[in-house]
Motif scaffolding. Structure first.
Motif, PDB file in Angstrom:
ATOM      1  N   ARG A  34       0.836  -1.207   0.000  1.00  0.00           N
ATOM      2  CA  ARG A  34       0.000   0.000   0.000  1.00  0.00           C
ATOM      3  C   ARG A  34       0.869   1.254   0.000  1.00  0.00           C
ATOM      4  NH1 ARG A  34      -5.259  -1.179   3.869  1.00  0.00           N
ATOM      5  NH2 ARG A  34      -5.713  -3.258   3.058  1.00  0.00           N
TER       6      ARG A  34
ATOM      7  N   SER B 261       2.317   1.823  -3.400  1.00  0.00           N
ATOM      8  CA  SER B 261       1.289   2.347  -4.312  1.00  0.00           C
ATOM      9  C   SER B 261       1.143   3.852  -4.136  1.00  0.00           C
ATOM     10  CB  SER B 261      -0.054   1.659  -4.041  1.00  0.00           C
ATOM     11  OG  SER B 261       0.021   0.273  -4.329  1.00  0.00           O
ATOM     12  N   LEU B 262       1.223   4.312  -2.897  1.00  0.00           N
ATOM     13  CA  LEU B 262       1.133   5.744  -2.631  1.00  0.00           C
ATOM     14  C   LEU B 262       2.383   6.476  -3.108  1.00  0.00           C
ATOM     15  CD1 LEU B 262      -0.227   8.209  -1.306  1.00  0.00           C
ATOM     16  CD2 LEU B 262       0.820   7.500   0.853  1.00  0.00           C
TER      17      LEU B 262
ATOM     18  N   TRP C 268      -4.076   5.013   9.698  1.00  0.00           N
ATOM     19  CA  TRP C 268      -4.427   4.630   8.329  1.00  0.00           C
ATOM     20  C   TRP C 268      -5.923   4.353   8.189  1.00  0.00           C
ATOM     21  CZ3 TRP C 268      -0.321   1.107   5.568  1.00  0.00           C
ATOM     22  CH2 TRP C 268       0.924   1.744   5.616  1.00  0.00           C
TER      23      TRP C 268
ATOM     24  N   HIS D 115      -7.309  11.499   0.130  1.00  0.00           N
ATOM     25  CA  HIS D 115      -6.801  10.666  -0.965  1.00  0.00           C
ATOM     26  C   HIS D 115      -5.877   9.572  -0.417  1.00  0.00           C
ATOM     27  CE1 HIS D 115      -8.699  13.424  -3.565  1.00  0.00           C
ATOM     28  NE2 HIS D 115      -7.704  14.296  -3.701  1.00  0.00           N
ATOM     29  N   ALA D 116      -5.013   9.944   0.532  1.00  0.00           N
ATOM     30  CA  ALA D 116      -4.068   8.980   1.110  1.00  0.00           C
ATOM     31  C   ALA D 116      -4.794   7.905   1.904  1.00  0.00           C
ATOM     32  CB  ALA D 116      -3.046   9.698   1.981  1.00  0.00           C
TER      33      ALA D 116
ATOM     34  N   LYS E 179      -7.651   6.615   1.275  1.00  0.00           N
ATOM     35  CA  LYS E 179      -8.250   5.639   0.372  1.00  0.00           C
ATOM     36  C   LYS E 179      -7.251   4.585  -0.063  1.00  0.00           C
ATOM     37  CE  LYS E 179     -11.691   8.893  -1.411  1.00  0.00           C
ATOM     38  NZ  LYS E 179     -12.139   9.709  -2.587  1.00  0.00           N
ATOM     39  N   ILE E 180      -5.989   4.977  -0.194  1.00  0.00           N
ATOM     40  CA  ILE E 180      -4.950   4.031  -0.621  1.00  0.00           C
ATOM     41  C   ILE E 180      -4.433   3.210   0.548  1.00  0.00           C
ATOM     42  CG2 ILE E 180      -2.622   3.842  -1.571  1.00  0.00           C
ATOM     43  CD1 ILE E 180      -3.249   6.302  -3.262  1.00  0.00           C
TER      44      ILE E 180
END
Length: 263
Positions: free
Chosen positions: A176, A179-180, A234, A256-257, A259-260
């Motif tokens: 994760r 991905s960010l 998180w 936004h963060a 969601k990831i």
């Protein structure tokens, strides 16, 4: 509002910072040895500077506020009878400290009924100090003093992201995080507590970490929030117990963060 006290809390925070800095500085960039306090094979150093600073801070708190609880990094908790408690990390970034890098800091926080009410980060080598009460945040350094404000940043494509090291993320959390990181304009590593203060000062947009203790983050919350930032786990929960942390200077970026990282 905090209740009036015979001891001014804001002045007292600065007195704690001054005294702990005096205890630490003779050890910085010296030949002091670091002991490994880890119990799981990872290197978790502690030095005489850590202990000396926490001893000074605890003694001053007990003398001024004998009813307040104390939770520190290096010694056992001290219970209290009031709604106030102190959270102390005498040297956040001990690995940087023993490497001679000036990106460590002394973290001192005050909680009321479990919520962060005051926080300070002191860096005596660079002569910088960051402090806040959740409503405002300030910086003082060699060039003067100013109010801290986070900067607007709505998208990852404009964002600077910091973490102490990507090695702190394991398994699914590592995927994760990667991905960010792939989405941001600039990822940077290192700096421990200094990264959060740079976010409050408007130079960094995101700080993401995992496995923090309360002493690592609680003293920073009033600085971050006082500068206009957001700090959660998180899962979007309060970070007063530590854990996996997302801190953003802009609420839109924080969403936004989440969601990831939060799935």
């Amino acid at each position: 509002m905090l209740r009036p006290s015979p001891v001014d809390l804001d002045q007292f925070l600065h007195r704690l910072a001054d005294a702990s800095g005096e205890a630490i500085m003779p050890f910085f960039r010296s030949s002091l040895a670091a002991l490994d306090k880890s119990q799981n094979g990872s290197f978790d150093p502690v030095t005489e500077a850590d202990k000396a600073a926490e001893v000074v801070i605890r003694r001053m708190i007990r003398e001024a506020f004998p009813s307040h609880a104390i939770h520190g990094e290096e010694f056992d908790d001290e219970s209290g009878t009031s709604e106030f408690g102190w959270v102390i990390d005498p040297i956040d970034g001990t690995k940087a400290f023993i490497s001679g890098l000036p990106v460590w800091g002394t973290l001192i926080g005050l909680t009321r009924n479990g919520k962060a009410a005051r926080g300070l980060m002191n860096q005596p080598f660079t002569r910088e100090r960051f402090w806040g009460d959740g409503g405002k945040a300030q910086w003082r350094g060699p060039t003067g003093e100013r109010t801290l404000r986070t900067r607007p940043c709505a998208s990852f494509g404009e964002a600077t992201l910091m973490t102490t090291t990507p090695a702190m993320f394991k398994g699914d959390a590592a995927q994760r995080y990667q991905s960010l990181e792939r989405l941001v304009r600039l990822p940077r590593y290192g700096c421990d507590c200094y990264a959060y203060c740079m976010l409050a000062a408007g130079h960094v947009d995101l700080v993401v970490e995992a496995g923090l203790k309360a002493v690592d983050i609680v003293p920073l919350i009033p600085i971050i929030e006082g500068a206009g930032g957001v700090a959660t786990t998180w899962r979007g929960e309060p970070v007063t117990s530590g854990g996996d942390v997302i801190v953003a200077g802009d609420k839109r970026l924080h969403e936004h963060a989440l969601k990831i990282l939060g799935g």
